[in-house]
Design a protein around this motif. Structure first.
Motif, short mmCIF file in Angstrom:
data_model
loop_
_atom_site.label_atom_id
_atom_site.label_comp_id
_atom_site.label_asym_id
_atom_site.label_seq_id
_atom_site.Cartn_x
_atom_site.Cartn_y
_atom_site.Cartn_z
N ARG A 357 0.96 -0.65 0.13
CA ARG A 357 0.08 -0.52 -0.52
C ARG A 357 0.78 1.13 0.12
O ARG A 357 0.43 2.59 -0.49
CB ARG A 357 -0.77 -0.40 1.35
CG ARG A 357 -2.37 0.70 1.19
CD ARG A 357 -3.17 1.05 2.73
NE ARG A 357 -3.66 2.17 2.51
CZ ARG A 357 -4.94 1.95 2.71
NH1 ARG A 357 -5.37 0.67 4.11
NH2 ARG A 357 -5.76 2.83 3.25
N VAL A 358 1.98 1.35 1.22
CA VAL A 358 3.26 2.84 1.12
C VAL A 358 3.75 2.76 -1.01
O VAL A 358 4.23 3.23 -1.31
CB VAL A 358 4.13 2.25 1.89
CG1 VAL A 358 5.30 3.22 1.97
CG2 VAL A 358 2.68 2.43 3.51
N ALA A 361 1.99 3.88 -3.09
CA ALA A 361 1.68 5.47 -2.94
C ALA A 361 2.76 6.66 -2.94
O ALA A 361 2.45 7.72 -3.28
CB ALA A 361 0.62 5.73 -1.47
N GLY A 362 3.76 5.74 -3.09
CA GLY A 362 5.15 6.11 -4.10
C GLY A 362 6.13 6.92 -3.40
O GLY A 362 6.80 7.13 -3.20
N PHE A 363 5.53 5.57 -1.97
CA PHE A 363 7.68 5.64 -1.50
C PHE A 363 7.44 3.98 -0.96
O PHE A 363 6.98 3.26 -1.19
CB PHE A 363 7.11 5.66 0.19
CG PHE A 363 6.56 7.68 0.17
CD1 PHE A 363 7.20 8.24 0.11
CD2 PHE A 363 5.24 7.47 -0.33
CE1 PHE A 363 6.52 9.59 -0.01
CE2 PHE A 363 4.55 9.15 -0.38
CZ PHE A 363 5.40 9.92 -0.03
N TYR A 364 8.84 3.76 -0.51
CA TYR A 364 9.43 2.18 -0.20
C TYR A 364 10.15 2.33 0.49
O TYR A 364 10.70 2.94 1.16
CB TYR A 364 10.04 1.14 -1.35
CG TYR A 364 10.30 0.22 -1.08
CD1 TYR A 364 9.94 -0.80 -1.85
CD2 TYR A 364 12.17 0.33 -0.58
CE1 TYR A 364 10.05 -1.56 -1.23
CE2 TYR A 364 12.69 -1.24 -0.52
CZ TYR A 364 11.32 -2.17 0.03
OH TYR A 364 11.62 -3.83 -0.47
N VAL A 365 9.67 1.35 1.53
CA VAL A 365 9.56 0.95 2.84
C VAL A 365 9.70 -0.66 3.40
O VAL A 365 8.67 -1.13 2.81
CB VAL A 365 8.82 1.64 4.30
CG1 VAL A 365 9.20 3.51 3.95
CG2 VAL A 365 7.83 0.99 4.27
N SER A 366 10.83 -1.25 4.09
CA SER A 366 10.93 -2.70 3.12
C SER A 366 10.70 -3.22 4.41
O SER A 366 10.75 -2.97 5.66
CB SER A 366 12.81 -3.18 3.00
OG SER A 366 13.20 -2.34 4.40
N PRO A 367 9.69 -4.68 4.48
CA PRO A 367 8.88 -5.66 4.99
C PRO A 367 10.15 -6.09 5.68
O PRO A 367 10.65 -6.95 5.07
CB PRO A 367 8.14 -6.17 4.61
CG PRO A 367 8.28 -6.14 3.00
CD PRO A 367 9.64 -4.58 2.48
N ALA A 398 1.76 9.91 6.22
CA ALA A 398 0.29 9.42 5.97
C ALA A 398 -0.28 8.32 6.10
O ALA A 398 -0.81 8.06 6.02
CB ALA A 398 -0.07 11.36 5.46
N VAL A 399 0.49 8.44 4.76
CA VAL A 399 0.52 6.31 4.19
C VAL A 399 0.50 5.75 5.16
O VAL A 399 0.37 4.48 5.15
CB VAL A 399 1.48 6.69 3.11
CG1 VAL A 399 0.91 5.17 2.52
CG2 VAL A 399 0.49 8.05 2.38
N LEU A 400 1.65 5.53 6.29
CA LEU A 400 1.93 5.32 7.29
C LEU A 400 1.02 4.76 8.01
O LEU A 400 0.48 3.47 8.68
CB LEU A 400 3.16 4.95 7.51
CG LEU A 400 4.20 4.47 6.91
CD1 LEU A 400 5.97 5.24 8.01
CD2 LEU A 400 4.77 2.82 6.57
N VAL A 401 0.35 5.89 8.51
CA VAL A 401 -0.56 6.02 9.20
C VAL A 401 -2.39 5.14 8.94
O VAL A 401 -2.72 4.44 9.46
CB VAL A 401 -1.15 7.37 9.72
CG1 VAL A 401 -2.71 7.26 10.52
CG2 VAL A 401 -0.43 7.49 10.79
#
Length: 417
Positions: A357-358, A361-367, A398-401
């Motif tokens: 989902r993140v 929205a245009g961002f990468y955070v690694s699981p 905001a996307v993480l929330v």
């Protein structure tokens, strides 16, 4: 014909059946959901995939963005031109150009230590830890090797080689009481631990120094994640805080993360020149023909010069401001520290979908999931950098929330441990 024997694994130091069996399930899910194995071209800090999707990468270890600094890139090119070879592929114990010697002299002055370079921290640890186990790097006594439970895999992978030389045990994370018990029981102890964890947080360096003073305990640190990002002239957390900077402390730190170049620095204090020769000749990969190439050396030389200027302080301040902004918006266990890594808690069941989902929205955070973290403690790892904009951080949070992260109740200020 007699029946062929089957082999029963001992699993004394690792269990690939468990690592692969559980971990690969999460990796497969990550790839299937498009949040692993991503390929993209980088342009002005934004990555673009082949299908045109653009995203900002929030899982990059270059905390000061020095890997894209024009002086660092120019330094790599200039070094290639100057030395006329990418990699003079022969062990340095046989023949070497002056390229590594110049870098080691520069880094030695910068960090206030004797420096030996290596191609990577994994290579450095693989070579050094067995020499410590046999007493050849230390005071001649074979120590009990105590590996921290959360020690990076590049450290933990050396356990079998160390066990051929001495006894090896694993302690709970930062268990000072256990360490003191071992120090009372054994003539010498060496504690193997991350000075700065890849999942956030620092080692209890001062408390460990007290054990070093009291029992002559040795500590082997991997301080890769705090180099450049922490301390005056970017000397890192360990060298900023430990009063035991002598033969009892050995530190390895990559030059590829905050330093923005490539390779690794091994920092040692108080050893005679003969010890350096032992390291270069017998520390496994450090004696091979693969070493830092001219481009990596040139980049590191240029980065070292930046570390000697006010620009480094400015970059650190920008990084800390971005960390504080992130902490004002999201709640994590790392909130309130100067550490640049934040792990946003998720469940094993939701972490992949949240990462997807993140990313959309245009961002990468690694699981991150087992075996990267303990089972049941999955999360999204975000890494803050000096070059990120306020707008990018606010949009990401905001996307993480929306994806299930917990908003911060109040704005914490970063406090140096």
């Amino acid at each position: 014909m007699s029946e062929r024997k089957t082999i029963t694994p001992a699993h004394r130091y690792r269990n690939n059946d468990k690592l692969v069996g559980i971990g690969n399930m999460f990796w497969n899910m990550s790839e299937e959901h498009g949040v692993a194995g991503i390929v993209g071209d980088l342009n002005d800090g934004v990555l673009r995939t082949a299908d045109g999707h653009e995203f900002v990468n929030f899982t990059v270890c270059s905390y000061l963005d020095l890997d894209t600094h024009p002086k660092v890139i120019d330094g790599a090119v200039a070094s290639l031109r100057r030395f006329g070879v990418l990699d003079h592929c022969i062990p340095r114990t046989r023949v070497q150009t002056p390229v590594l010697l110049e870098l080691e002299d520069s880094l030695g002055e910068l960090f206030g230590a004797e420096v030996v370079t290596a191609i990577s921290t994994a290579a450095a640890s693989t070579g050094l830890l067995p020499l410590i186990s046999s007493g050849h790097l230390g005071n001649g006594v074979r120590p009990l090797m105590v590996f921290d439970k959360n020690a990076h895999v590049s450290l933990a992978n050396a356990k079998p080689a160390c066990a051929d030389e001495t006894e090896v045990v694993t302690s709970r994370h930062h268990d000072l009481d256990f360490l003191e018990d071992m120090c009372r029981t054994y003539e010498r102890v060496c504690y193997v631990v991350d000075g700065s964890d890849s999942l956030g947080g620092y080692a209890p360096v001062r408390e460990l120094a007290e054990l070093q003073d009291k029992y002559n305990m040795m500590v082997f640190y991997d301080d890769s994640h705090s180099l450049s990002a922490y301390g005056e002239r970017g000397i890192g957390y360990v060298r900023s805080h430990s009063p035991a900077l002598d033969q009892r402390t050995v530190t390895v730190a990559t030059l590829s993360k905050g330093f923005g170049a490539g390779g690794t620095a091994i920092l040692i204090d108080g050893y005679p020149k003969e010890t350096r020769r032992i390291i270069e000749r017998f520390a496994g990969p450090l004696g091979y023909s693969q070493k830092m190439n001219a481009a990596a050396v040139g980049a590191a030389m240029a980065s070292a010069e930046i570390h000697r200027t006010e620009e480094l302080t400015e970059l650190q301040e920008r990084l800390y401001a971005n960390i504080a902004l992130f902490d004002s918006l999201l709640a994590t266990e790392q909130a309130g520290s100067t550490y640049p890594i934040r792990v946003v808690p998720m469940s094993d069941e939701t972490v992949i979908e949240a990462a997807q989902r993140v990313f959309a929205a245009g961002f990468y955070v690694s699981p991150v999931f087992f075996p990267i973290v303990a089972r049941g403690t999955a999360g999204l790892r975000a890494m803050l950098r000096a070059g990120q904009t306020e707008e990018q951080i606010r949009q990401l949070c905001a996307v993480l929330v929306e994806a299930g992260a917990r908003p911060a109740a109040a704005r914490p200020e970063p406090v140096a441990p």
